[in-house]
Structures are given as C-alpha cells and as structure tokens.
Design a protein around this motif. Sequence first.
Motif, mmCIF file in Angstrom:
data_model
loop_
_atom_site.group_PDB
_atom_site.id
_atom_site.type_symbol
_atom_site.label_atom_id
_atom_site.label_comp_id
_atom_site.label_asym_id
_atom_site.label_seq_id
_atom_site.Cartn_x
_atom_site.Cartn_y
_atom_site.Cartn_z
ATOM 1 N N GLY A 65 0.839 -1.194 0.000
ATOM 2 C CA GLY A 65 0.000 0.000 0.000
ATOM 3 C C GLY A 65 0.870 1.237 0.000
ATOM 4 O O GLY A 65 2.103 1.159 0.066
ATOM 5 N N TYR A 66 0.229 2.397 -0.083
ATOM 6 C CA TYR A 66 0.997 3.641 -0.147
ATOM 7 C C TYR A 66 0.171 4.814 0.351
ATOM 8 O O TYR A 66 -1.050 4.716 0.556
ATOM 9 C CB TYR A 66 1.483 3.906 -1.568
ATOM 10 C CG TYR A 66 0.391 4.039 -2.614
ATOM 11 C CD1 TYR A 66 -0.255 5.257 -2.843
ATOM 12 C CD2 TYR A 66 0.018 2.947 -3.383
ATOM 13 C CE1 TYR A 66 -1.241 5.368 -3.810
ATOM 14 C CE2 TYR A 66 -0.973 3.052 -4.347
ATOM 15 C CZ TYR A 66 -1.605 4.264 -4.555
ATOM 16 O OH TYR A 66 -2.591 4.378 -5.500
ATOM 17 N N CYS A 67 0.858 5.928 0.542
ATOM 18 C CA CYS A 67 0.210 7.198 0.876
ATOM 19 C C CYS A 67 0.681 8.221 -0.138
ATOM 20 O O CYS A 67 1.853 8.224 -0.535
ATOM 21 C CB CYS A 67 0.585 7.641 2.294
ATOM 22 S SG CYS A 67 -0.029 9.302 2.725
ATOM 23 N N TYR A 98 5.188 11.323 -1.115
ATOM 24 C CA TYR A 98 4.526 10.024 -0.978
ATOM 25 C C TYR A 98 5.387 9.111 -0.126
ATOM 26 O O TYR A 98 6.570 9.388 0.157
ATOM 27 C CB TYR A 98 4.281 9.387 -2.354
ATOM 28 C CG TYR A 98 5.541 9.039 -3.123
ATOM 29 C CD1 TYR A 98 6.107 7.763 -3.053
ATOM 30 C CD2 TYR A 98 6.178 9.992 -3.930
ATOM 31 C CE1 TYR A 98 7.261 7.441 -3.763
ATOM 32 C CE2 TYR A 98 7.335 9.680 -4.634
ATOM 33 C CZ TYR A 98 7.868 8.408 -4.549
ATOM 34 O OH TYR A 98 9.005 8.101 -5.240
ATOM 35 N N SER A 99 4.804 7.997 0.306
ATOM 36 C CA SER A 99 5.533 6.930 0.987
ATOM 37 C C SER A 99 4.797 5.640 0.680
ATOM 38 O O SER A 99 3.637 5.664 0.262
ATOM 39 C CB SER A 99 5.598 7.176 2.502
ATOM 40 O OG SER A 99 4.297 7.270 3.048
ATOM 41 N N TYR A 100 5.479 4.502 0.869
ATOM 42 C CA TYR A 100 4.788 3.241 0.624
ATOM 43 C C TYR A 100 5.280 2.156 1.564
ATOM 44 O O TYR A 100 6.380 2.235 2.130
ATOM 45 C CB TYR A 100 4.885 2.809 -0.846
ATOM 46 C CG TYR A 100 6.255 2.706 -1.459
ATOM 47 C CD1 TYR A 100 6.868 1.464 -1.651
ATOM 48 C CD2 TYR A 100 6.936 3.837 -1.904
ATOM 49 C CE1 TYR A 100 8.104 1.356 -2.259
ATOM 50 C CE2 TYR A 100 8.171 3.743 -2.507
ATOM 51 C CZ TYR A 100 8.753 2.500 -2.687
ATOM 52 O OH TYR A 100 9.993 2.407 -3.297
ATOM 53 N N ALA A 101 4.432 1.139 1.731
ATOM 54 C CA ALA A 101 4.702 0.057 2.680
ATOM 55 C C ALA A 101 5.024 -1.219 1.930
ATOM 56 O O ALA A 101 4.511 -1.465 0.843
ATOM 57 C CB ALA A 101 3.485 -0.155 3.579
ATOM 58 N N TRP A 102 5.883 -2.061 2.518
ATOM 59 C CA TRP A 102 6.188 -3.355 1.935
ATOM 60 C C TRP A 102 6.306 -4.411 3.018
ATOM 61 O O TRP A 102 6.431 -4.110 4.205
ATOM 62 C CB TRP A 102 7.455 -3.289 1.088
ATOM 63 C CG TRP A 102 8.709 -2.907 1.837
ATOM 64 C CD1 TRP A 102 9.345 -3.619 2.817
ATOM 65 C CD2 TRP A 102 9.488 -1.725 1.651
ATOM 66 N NE1 TRP A 102 10.460 -2.976 3.245
ATOM 67 C CE2 TRP A 102 10.577 -1.801 2.546
ATOM 68 C CE3 TRP A 102 9.378 -0.623 0.803
ATOM 69 C CZ2 TRP A 102 11.551 -0.802 2.620
ATOM 70 C CZ3 TRP A 102 10.347 0.360 0.889
ATOM 71 C CH2 TRP A 102 11.409 0.270 1.790
ATOM 72 N N ALA A 123 4.219 -5.458 7.054
ATOM 73 C CA ALA A 123 3.953 -4.160 6.463
ATOM 74 C C ALA A 123 3.230 -3.272 7.469
ATOM 75 O O ALA A 123 2.355 -3.732 8.199
ATOM 76 C CB ALA A 123 3.088 -4.318 5.217
ATOM 77 N N PRO A 124 3.600 -1.994 7.540
ATOM 78 C CA PRO A 124 2.880 -1.084 8.433
ATOM 79 C C PRO A 124 1.402 -1.022 8.059
ATOM 80 O O PRO A 124 1.046 -1.093 6.884
ATOM 81 C CB PRO A 124 3.564 0.262 8.176
ATOM 82 C CG PRO A 124 4.887 -0.069 7.574
ATOM 83 C CD PRO A 124 4.674 -1.334 6.809
ATOM 84 N N GLU A 125 0.561 -0.894 9.056
ATOM 85 C CA GLU A 125 -0.873 -0.793 8.795
ATOM 86 C C GLU A 125 -1.190 0.618 8.320
ATOM 87 O O GLU A 125 -0.804 1.604 8.949
ATOM 88 C CB GLU A 125 -1.666 -1.104 10.058
ATOM 89 C CG GLU A 125 -3.167 -1.123 9.833
ATOM 90 C CD GLU A 125 -3.940 -1.560 11.068
ATOM 91 O OE1 GLU A 125 -5.173 -1.393 11.086
ATOM 92 O OE2 GLU A 125 -3.293 -2.059 12.016
ATOM 93 N N LEU A 126 -1.891 0.704 7.196
ATOM 94 C CA LEU A 126 -2.213 2.003 6.628
ATOM 95 C C LEU A 126 -3.511 2.540 7.206
ATOM 96 O O LEU A 126 -4.492 1.798 7.309
ATOM 97 C CB LEU A 126 -2.355 1.905 5.101
ATOM 98 C CG LEU A 126 -1.079 2.058 4.276
ATOM 99 C CD1 LEU A 126 -0.109 0.939 4.571
ATOM 100 C CD2 LEU A 126 -1.411 2.136 2.801
ATOM 101 N N PRO A 127 -3.541 3.815 7.580
ATOM 102 C CA PRO A 127 -4.812 4.405 7.993
ATOM 103 C C PRO A 127 -5.809 4.354 6.838
ATOM 104 O O PRO A 127 -5.430 4.401 5.675
ATOM 105 C CB PRO A 127 -4.446 5.857 8.335
ATOM 106 C CG PRO A 127 -2.959 5.834 8.567
ATOM 107 C CD PRO A 127 -2.432 4.767 7.659
ATOM 108 N N SER A 128 -7.067 4.250 7.170
ATOM 109 C CA SER A 128 -8.098 4.199 6.139
ATOM 110 C C SER A 128 -8.429 5.595 5.650
ATOM 111 O O SER A 128 -8.483 6.543 6.430
ATOM 112 C CB SER A 128 -9.362 3.532 6.704
ATOM 113 O OG SER A 128 -10.393 3.549 5.748
#
Length: 351
Positions: A65-67, A98-102, A123-128
């Motif tokens: 996922g990403y922000c 931006y940033s992204y999780a793996w 992977a870090p949990e992404l806020p909804s």
Amino acid sequence: MRFRTTALVAAAALALAPVLAGATSPAAATAAVSSCATLSSGQVDPSGTPRAVAAIAPAGHLVTGYCVQAGSAAPVYVDLAAPVTWTVIRGAAGIAHYSYAWVATDSTEVVEPGQEPSVPDEAPELPSTPAPALNPWDWNWTYAAPTCDALTVRYPANIPAGQSNDVNIRFNSNLGRTTFNYHNNEGTWSGTTSFPYAQHPAYPTSGLRWFTVEWIQVAGTNYHWQGALNCLVGSDGKAETVDAPQAVTSISGFNTSTVKVRVGTTVAADTVVLANVDLSAVVLQRWTSGRWAAVKTVAKVDGAIKVTFPRETRPGTVTYRLAAPDTDFVTGAVTKNLVVKVVKAPKKKRR
C-alpha cells in the motif's frame, strides 16, 4: 515498453537506503502532522510535482500500500488488493510527496551460508481513507476512472457490510477479450483500495502489446464505468527494470486544414480536447528556421481547452501544430499541421 525506469529505480533506491539501514529520512523527520506517514520507504519528495511515480519494492519484498499527498490536499492512504513487486502512485494535482509500505516474502529471501535467516517484517498498517459518508445513503455513488495500471476505488465510509467484496474489469487486447474478477474471500474492501491489473492471475505475462479497459463493475454501487481507455504495452528487454503500460495520448479538434488570413489578423481559435497528457505541457509550435519552436503552452491537464494563435505580422506561409511530450506513463502525441497563408490587406481605392 516506453517506461524509463532507470531514474525511477535509482530514486527509489536512494529513498529506501536510510530505511533499510535503520535511519530516519530527513523528509520524514520534518514532516508536518498532515503529511504522509513514513511507512516502510520513508517520505519521498519527488523532483517537481509529477502526476505519477513508481513505487518499487526492494528485493525480496512486495508493496502492500501507499500514501500520496497531491497539491495541498490531505494525504490519501491506499491499500492494494494484493501485494505486488511494484505499483504506480498517482496524484491528479501533482504529487507533493509520498511513501509506501512493503512486506518481506519468504520465497524470495536468499540466505548465504552461515547467515542467520532474517525474520520477515510486517507491512505497516495504513490508515483508512474512505470517501465521505453518504447521507442519506445512495447506491449510485461513483469512483474514479481507471488508469492503465490499476483501478483505485475510494469506498464510502458508510457502505453497508458485505457490499464491497467483488470487482470486475473487462479488457479487450491483442490477445482477445477477458474479464478480471477480484474477490475478497476474507471480508469486504473498505477505505481506498487499488486493484493493479498486473497482479491478477489472468494478466498475460507475455505477448501483450496493447489493451483497452472497456467496462468496470464495483460491488456496492449501481454505477458501472464504461469507456475506452487505450493502453500501449511493450518491454525494454531488461529484466532489472519495471515495465508499465502507457496511456495513449490523444489531441482532437485541432484545425489541420489550410487557411488564409490577412496581415495584422489572427487565425480563428480552436476548441481542442486532450486526453492522457499526464500534466505535461501541451505546446503550440510554429515551424521556424527549419525547426519546430514553441509559441506558448496551451494546457497541462486533460479536457477541452481553447487554443488561440498569435497575430500574423508579415505575409507568407506559417505552419502550426500542437505537441504533447511522452513520459513514463503516457505516449505523447503530435497533431498534423495547420497551414496559414498570410496575405497583404488590399489597398484602399482613392476616391
């Protein structure tokens, strides 16, 4: 495929280096509260304000996922329907950062003799980031149009339970027509979820040259996207680079005939429709001294725009065209020529 990944991979490697070394990136340390969380990559500030960038997982990992923060808007967090080795991050108003999780994958981990195997990281949990609640509820809520790499759906905050576990995307390609079905066996999707085409088991691994996204159904809404998003596929032949489809740029409505005007006047303005220009400058050019020279930038976004021309100051033949450059994500386009014959105004008769 015309996806120039060398610079993107290098940029990604630079962004990942402090994270993989256990350090905090300077951008992340000074990030404002409203900025993207650092996630796995740390906050990345791209050069300029591109409309799209590539998020590439380090070896042995998959992007989950990403922000993205586009312009002055609030950060948007996007979960991927399934982990992938790379994905495209998009911001319609230009990406500020931006940033992204793996997450690590056991199957691709390589352990050297005498080396202790590493513990797979989570992977870090992404806020909804759900779409605003609909009050009263409306089954006709809509989602953004697809791109050439994925469909991204921002689900309403109050979508009824069990109404968002299927997505169907119909493709027509040089290999034939098919429909990709994404089904959530463990529940329903919520927040903002992206469905990259390349992660689907039915996505061709070879022989695909072009495809058109024709129709989309998203469970939980009566709205079905329909259209003709044309995408060009190819490969640079290098296994170490990422190949992604390019959206086919189109410029329609530009006058490509031969017209006649008098000195001191201008050519009539055109209404032109642009598609898939990817925030690149669409430029009005004039043939001058054996080359095309820029007259002015007419637009940087898709849609209908008005093209005006400069005043003609001397007799002769002038040639114009519109040009949109190619990028990593769009093909670019150049129109045929508009030929303008500039003539002297007739002399006034003496009385």
